[in-house]
Design a protein around this motif. Structure first.
Motif, PDB file in Angstrom:
ATOM      1  N   HIS A  60      64.333   0.751  46.640  1.00  0.00           N
ATOM      2  CA  HIS A  60      64.383   2.204  46.470  1.00  0.00           C
ATOM      3  C   HIS A  60      64.149   2.544  45.001  1.00  0.00           C
ATOM      4  CE1 HIS A  60      65.525   6.329  47.188  1.00  0.00           C
ATOM      5  NE2 HIS A  60      66.467   6.254  46.274  1.00  0.00           N
ATOM      6  N   SER A  61      63.218   3.449  44.750  1.00  0.00           N
ATOM      7  CA  SER A  61      62.866   3.756  43.357  1.00  0.00           C
ATOM      8  C   SER A  61      63.588   4.975  42.795  1.00  0.00           C
ATOM      9  CB  SER A  61      61.353   3.968  43.241  1.00  0.00           C
ATOM     10  OG  SER A  61      60.958   5.066  44.054  1.00  0.00           O
ATOM     11  N   GLY A  62      64.394   5.648  43.598  1.00  0.00           N
ATOM     12  CA  GLY A  62      65.097   6.833  43.119  1.00  0.00           C
ATOM     13  C   GLY A  62      66.495   6.520  42.630  1.00  0.00           C
ATOM     14  N   PHE A  63      67.328   7.565  42.635  1.00  0.00           N
ATOM     15  CA  PHE A  63      68.721   7.449  42.216  1.00  0.00           C
ATOM     16  C   PHE A  63      69.446   6.414  43.067  1.00  0.00           C
ATOM     17  CE2 PHE A  63      73.106   8.700  43.200  1.00  0.00           C
ATOM     18  CZ  PHE A  63      73.668   8.658  41.934  1.00  0.00           C
ATOM     19  N   VAL A  64      70.244   5.590  42.413  1.00  0.00           N
ATOM     20  CA  VAL A  64      71.057   4.590  43.098  1.00  0.00           C
ATOM     21  C   VAL A  64      72.476   4.693  42.551  1.00  0.00           C
ATOM     22  CG1 VAL A  64      71.420   2.134  43.469  1.00  0.00           C
ATOM     23  CG2 VAL A  64      69.113   3.035  43.448  1.00  0.00           C
ATOM     24  N   SER A  65      73.445   4.800  43.445  1.00  0.00           N
ATOM     25  CA  SER A  65      74.839   4.853  43.031  1.00  0.00           C
ATOM     26  C   SER A  65      75.428   3.445  43.082  1.00  0.00           C
ATOM     27  CB  SER A  65      75.648   5.787  43.940  1.00  0.00           C
ATOM     28  OG  SER A  65      77.025   5.652  43.660  1.00  0.00           O
ATOM     29  N   PHE A  66      75.652   2.873  41.929  1.00  0.00           N
ATOM     30  CA  PHE A  66      76.234   1.533  41.860  1.00  0.00           C
ATOM     31  C   PHE A  66      77.595   1.503  42.567  1.00  0.00           C
ATOM     32  CE2 PHE A  66      78.880  -1.638  39.707  1.00  0.00           C
ATOM     33  CZ  PHE A  66      78.119  -2.769  39.941  1.00  0.00           C
ATOM     34  N   PHE A  67      78.388   2.554  42.370  1.00  0.00           N
ATOM     35  CA  PHE A  67      79.708   2.632  42.991  1.00  0.00           C
ATOM     36  C   PHE A  67      79.596   2.611  44.514  1.00  0.00           C
ATOM     37  CE2 PHE A  67      83.096   5.279  44.843  1.00  0.00           C
ATOM     38  CZ  PHE A  67      84.196   4.536  44.480  1.00  0.00           C
TER      39      PHE A  67
END
Length: 105
Positions: free
Chosen positions: A88-95
Motif C-alpha cells: 500500500h502506497s498511502g497512509f499507514v498506521s503503524f499503531f
C-alpha cells in the motif's frame, strides 16, 4: 449446587449470544466490506483505511478460532494466503497494523 447449575446455564446463554453476534458481524463484513480495514457498523460500508491490509480480517482471526468458528476462520485464513499484500502506497498506521494486524495473527 443449584446456584452453580443456574450460573452454568446463564453463562452458556451468554456464550451463545456472543457467538451469534460474531457470526452476524462476520457475515455482514464478508458481504459488504470484505478485505477492507474497517466496516462502518450502521451503513455497512468500508470505513477508514489504516494500511489497506484487511485489518478487520487479521484482527478477527484469533477471536474466530477461540470461539470455535472454524468456517469463518478458514475464510479469513484463505484471504490472508491469497490476498494479503504489504504494498500500500498511502497512509499507514503503524499503531493499527501492530495491534490489529500482528495481534490478530
Amino acid at each position: 449446587r443449584a446456584d452453580l447449575e443456574h450460573s452454568a446455564k446463564e453463562a452458556e446463554k451468554w456464550r451463545q449470544m456472543a457467538r451469534n453476534a460474531a457470526i452476524h458481524s462476520w457475515k455482514g463484513y464478508r458481504e459488504r466490506a470484505w478485505g477492507k480495514d474497517e466496516m462502518r457498523p450502521v451503513s455497512g460500508s468500508a470505513g477508514r483505511v489504516w494500511g489497506n491490509l484487511g485489518l478487520q480480517i487479521l484482527d478477527g482471526l484469533s477471536t474466530l478460532w477461540i470461539m470455535d468458528l472454524k468456517d469463518q476462520f478458514n475464510e479469513g485464513a484463505e484471504w490472508v494466503e491469497q490476498s494479503l499484500q504489504f504494498d500500500h502506497s498511502g497512509f499507514v498506521s503503524f499503531f493499527e497494523i501492530t495491534i490489529r494486524g500482528l495481534g490478530g495473527l
